[in-house]
Design a protein around this motif. Structure first.
Motif, mmCIF file in Angstrom:
data_model
loop_
_atom_site.group_PDB
_atom_site.id
_atom_site.type_symbol
_atom_site.label_atom_id
_atom_site.label_comp_id
_atom_site.label_asym_id
_atom_site.label_seq_id
_atom_site.Cartn_x
_atom_site.Cartn_y
_atom_site.Cartn_z
ATOM 1 N N VAL A 116 45.237 38.044 38.207
ATOM 2 C CA VAL A 116 44.155 37.045 38.215
ATOM 3 C C VAL A 116 44.452 35.950 39.229
ATOM 4 N N ALA A 117 45.714 35.518 39.293
ATOM 5 C CA ALA A 117 46.086 34.447 40.222
ATOM 6 C C ALA A 117 45.898 34.856 41.674
ATOM 7 N N ASN A 118 46.125 36.133 41.978
ATOM 8 C CA ASN A 118 46.080 36.586 43.368
ATOM 9 C C ASN A 118 44.758 37.228 43.771
ATOM 10 N N PHE A 119 43.982 37.681 42.790
ATOM 11 C CA PHE A 119 42.735 38.371 43.131
ATOM 12 C C PHE A 119 41.494 37.714 42.528
ATOM 13 N N GLY A 120 41.683 36.717 41.680
ATOM 14 C CA GLY A 120 40.539 36.010 41.108
ATOM 15 C C GLY A 120 40.194 36.437 39.704
ATOM 16 N N SER A 121 40.259 37.757 39.448
ATOM 17 C CA SER A 121 39.993 38.299 38.113
ATOM 18 C C SER A 121 40.444 39.747 38.096
ATOM 19 N N LEU A 122 40.558 40.317 36.912
ATOM 20 C CA LEU A 122 40.939 41.724 36.791
ATOM 21 C C LEU A 122 39.871 42.616 37.408
ATOM 22 N N GLU A 123 38.609 42.246 37.216
ATOM 23 C CA GLU A 123 37.517 43.041 37.762
ATOM 24 C C GLU A 123 37.525 43.004 39.284
ATOM 25 N N LYS A 124 37.803 41.846 39.868
ATOM 26 C CA LYS A 124 37.865 41.749 41.324
ATOM 27 C C LYS A 124 39.043 42.561 41.865
ATOM 28 N N PHE A 125 40.167 42.543 41.136
ATOM 29 C CA PHE A 125 41.305 43.365 41.553
ATOM 30 C C PHE A 125 40.923 44.834 41.564
ATOM 31 N N LYS A 126 40.295 45.314 40.507
ATOM 32 C CA LYS A 126 39.948 46.737 40.425
ATOM 33 C C LYS A 126 39.008 47.133 41.560
ATOM 34 N N HIS A 164 38.774 45.628 44.465
ATOM 35 C CA HIS A 164 39.573 45.575 45.689
ATOM 36 C C HIS A 164 40.446 46.815 45.802
ATOM 37 N N PHE A 165 41.100 47.189 44.712
ATOM 38 C CA PHE A 165 42.000 48.343 44.711
ATOM 39 C C PHE A 165 41.240 49.628 45.039
#
Length: 238
Positions: A137-147, A149-150
């Protein structure tokens, strides 16, 4: 020096960033790759059945991927090590570039696939928890944004390669990277936490050219407990 047993320590000098990164993931987490009585690398067993990840990843793909493709990297790694031993014994280094490339390619393939199998579980999916979730969350904004992005990064790897969530010690952060041909386009010193194989052999039987569908399905089998454990051990290295 036993060249095979010391491979995890020596590989940064001869291989690419993905090989270095993944060797760190194993060596620094107190893990080791299996070897036989002669010190040759062997194919690790899957930690679950071939059909255990269905319907997300099918049994036929798992059998081919593990028993054929991964075994090919193991055999290629052992052959590269042997040929480099012969070069030293004969003092003939005419083919050292060729076998060094083989060492990097097959070594990275073996290491990343071993991590890949462990990164998945029949009971996987959902979301990470604890410090890993906080870091994402700290590096991507949220878990959803990370997913998102990934999946986006992994789906746009040119040709073939890997999507990687890694811990970057210098910045003390988690990052999403792309890797091509295992050893290319990564960052030196990172520790892979989660990897996904996006070579066509990993998904084409079931998903054909729908790589994004495969990646979304992969998220349903991610072993977040394994990823979190790797993150915790990486943090202790600081």
């Amino acid at each position: 020096m036993n060249s095979r047993r010391d491979f995890l320590k020596a590989i940064p000098a001869v291989a690419g960033a993905a090989a270095l990164s993944t060797s760190s993931a194993f060596a620094q987490n107190g893990e080791s790759l299996p070897v036989d009585q002669n010190g040759k690398y062997t194919l690790p067993s899957l930690p679950y059945g071939y059909n255990a990840l269905e319907p997300h990843i099918d049994e036929q793909t798992m059998r081919l991927h593990h028993d054929k493709h991964h075994l090919g990297y193991v055999n290629g790694l052992n052959a590269a090590i042997k040929n480099l031993e012969k070069a030293r014994e004969s003092d003939d280094y005419n083919l050292v570039q060729h076998f060094s490339l083989k060492l990097a390619f097959h070594g990275s393939g073996h290491l990343l696939h071993t991590l890949f199998w462990q990164n998945m579980s029949p009971d996987g999916g959902g979301n990470p928890k604890g410090e890993l979730a906080e870091a994402i969350v700290a590096n991507f904004g949220s878990l959803e944004k990370f997913k998102k992005h990934f999946v986006a990064a992994s789906s746009t790897v040119e040709g073939s390669g890997w999507g990687i969530l890694a811990f970057e010690p210098l910045g003390k952060k988690v990052v999403v990277l792309q890797a091509e041909k295992h050893q290319n386009l990564t960052q030196w010193g990172v520790i892979p936490l989660l990897v996904v194989d996006v070579w066509e052999h990993a998904y084409y039987l079931k998903y054909q050219n729908r790589r994004k569908d495969y990646l979304k399905a992969f998220l349903n089998v991610v072993n977040w407990d394994d990823v979190s454990r790797r993150h915790q051990k990486a943090l202790k290295l600081l």
